[in-house]
Enzyme design. Structure first.
Site, PDB file in Angstrom:
ATOM      1  N   THR A 330      31.266  40.264  47.393  1.00  0.00           N
ATOM      2  CA  THR A 330      31.084  40.490  48.823  1.00  0.00           C
ATOM      3  C   THR A 330      29.661  40.969  49.066  1.00  0.00           C
ATOM      4  O   THR A 330      29.129  41.762  48.282  1.00  0.00           O
ATOM      5  CB  THR A 330      32.103  41.514  49.367  1.00  0.00           C
ATOM      6  OG1 THR A 330      31.902  41.681  50.771  1.00  0.00           O
ATOM      7  CG2 THR A 330      31.982  42.862  48.683  1.00  0.00           C
ATOM      8  N   HIS A 382      40.870  51.026  37.193  1.00  0.00           N
ATOM      9  CA  HIS A 382      40.647  51.825  35.987  1.00  0.00           C
ATOM     10  C   HIS A 382      41.841  51.809  35.044  1.00  0.00           C
ATOM     11  O   HIS A 382      41.747  52.262  33.898  1.00  0.00           O
ATOM     12  CB  HIS A 382      40.339  53.273  36.401  1.00  0.00           C
ATOM     13  CG  HIS A 382      39.531  54.036  35.397  1.00  0.00           C
ATOM     14  ND1 HIS A 382      39.021  53.464  34.247  1.00  0.00           N
ATOM     15  CD2 HIS A 382      39.144  55.342  35.361  1.00  0.00           C
ATOM     16  CE1 HIS A 382      38.350  54.373  33.559  1.00  0.00           C
ATOM     17  NE2 HIS A 382      38.421  55.533  34.211  1.00  0.00           N
TER      18      HIS A 382
END
Length: 411
Positions: A330, A382
């Site tokens: 993006t 994560h």
């Protein structure tokens, strides 16, 4: 007679919103002609008539939520269908003139409901009941704070003692909104879906973001030197997105867990490189996908991105254009963003955020120089990507963009 139903568009799409009727009751339609636009979570779909004839009935108004398989209109087929609406229109008023005491209750409200249906948001069942009872939807005070008329509201409307006390409560939902100072807009289905999915990502992933900065000097110089030659030989304009797409693919190959996703207690490492490219439209952000970006050269990537962006602006993206990406890029820099934390797209494990190029003083070989710098951000899940891999991925992108010849040699 042919029933116009909401078609099955994709396994994940179960409902949509009527965005616009391009035909009205009484209009003639041809087989295969586009008669209504349906807005879904992902794309706008054009629904066609499977038979030629006259559109005699519309059962869902603009703004209504409809389910896959639901009948939303009726087309009377055949040549004899054309004159059919005319007798119906003239036959209804005729009894009204002959029996003025009994007949007006049926035809008059039908005409009023047709006029008010364009501005009143109501469920299909509520509209049907209102037509049967001869009730103007605009005269109903809905319980729903968003103003949507439901079947219960229509049923309760005929009971005067119940309807009367409900009237003062309806304005309470809007008392706090001063219409002279606040403009209230209902969220579109696509905006509601974007909001829902972004919130789901934040709640269902262990999202973390790491940052770095890239010296854009070399890639800007290379682009300046080669853009005219590139355009003459390929017909494509050389932008930065092709460089970043190539750099991302190289980094994903080096750090495969960034190109993965979680499914239950499994990690699925994708062996393909379908890169989503975020595109801003009037209705919100969409992320069409550049398929097999690892197999495309710079020209093919630029052409694909330009084509997808044009389709997004023209509302022509198909489900295949939007599904199945493995990683997303993006670019908030086109709007002037200096730094941001991008949110991951769907089930993907990572997203790269590009930002505006700004000249800043940096240390180069012990000297302070003014260089065109860009902050980049990698948001990642994560749960499956460790800090070492996330930092290494972003560092690889940085090194390749700062040494663009390496990208050209590897393409």
């Amino acid at each position: 007679m042919a029933e116009i139903k909401v078609p099955e568009l994709a396994e994940s799409i179960t409902e949509g919103t009527i965005a616009q009727w391009v035909k009205k009751v009484g209009d003639r339609v041809e087989k295969g002609e586009f008669i209504v636009e349906l807005e879904t979570d992902k794309v706008n779909a054009e629904i066609i008539s499977e038979e030629a004839g006259i559109l005699t009935q519309i059962t869902a108004a603009e703004g209504d939520t409809v389910l896959v398989g639901q009948v939303i209109a009726i087309v009377e087929a055949g040549e004899g269908a054309a004159p059919a609406p005319a007798p119906q229109v003239t036959a209804a008023p005729a009894p009204a003139q002959e029996e003025p005491k009994a007949a007006p209750a049926a035809p008059a409200p039908v005409q009023v409901v047709e006029e008010s249906s364009e501005r009143v948001v109501a469920s299909p069942a509520a509209r049907k009941l209102a037509r049967e009872k001869g009730i103007d939807l605009a005269s109903i005070s809905p319980v729903d704070p968003q103003g949507r008329v439901r079947v219960q509201d229509v049923a309760a409307h005929g009971i005067a003692p119940v309807a009367t006390p409900a009237a003062p409560e309806a304005p309470k939902a809007t008392v706090a909104v001063d219409e002279s100072r606040v403009t209230v807009e209902k969220m579109s289905r696509r905006r509601q879906t974007i909001a829902k999915r972004l919130l789901e990502v934040r709640q269902s992933t262990a999202m973390l973001t790491t940052f770095n900065e890239i010296d854009m000097t070399n890639v800007m110089a290379l682009r300046s030197r080669k853009k005219d030659q590139f355009f003459e030989s390929t017909g494509s304009r050389l932008g930065f997105m092709s460089f970043f797409t190539k750099a991302v693919v190289a980094a994903l190959k080096k750090y495969p867990y960034v190109n993965a996703q979680i499914s239950g207690d499994e990690m699925h490492l994708n062996n393909f490189f379908d890169i989503g490219v975020a595109v801003s439209t009037e209705e919100g952000l969409v992320v069409p996908v550049v398929r097999d970006a690892d197999r495309k050269n710079f020209s093919e990537i630029e052409d694909t991105i330009a084509g997808l962006a044009a389709k997004a602006r023209d509302k022509k993206l198909g489900l295949n254009d939007l599904s199945g990406g493995s990683f997303t890029i993006t670019n908030g820099g086109v709007f002037g963003s200096l730094m941001s934390t991008p949110i991951m797209n769907g089930t993907q494990a990572g997203i790269l955020g590009m930002h505006t190029i700004q000249k800043r003083p940096v240390a180069v070989n012990g000297e302070v120089e003014i260089r065109p710098m860009m902050y980049v951000a990698l948001s990642y899940d994560h749960r499956i990507i460790d800090g070492k891999d996330s930092v290494g991925f972003l560092k690889t992108v940085k090194e390749l963009i700062e040494n663009p010849e390496d990208l050209l040699l590897n393409s």
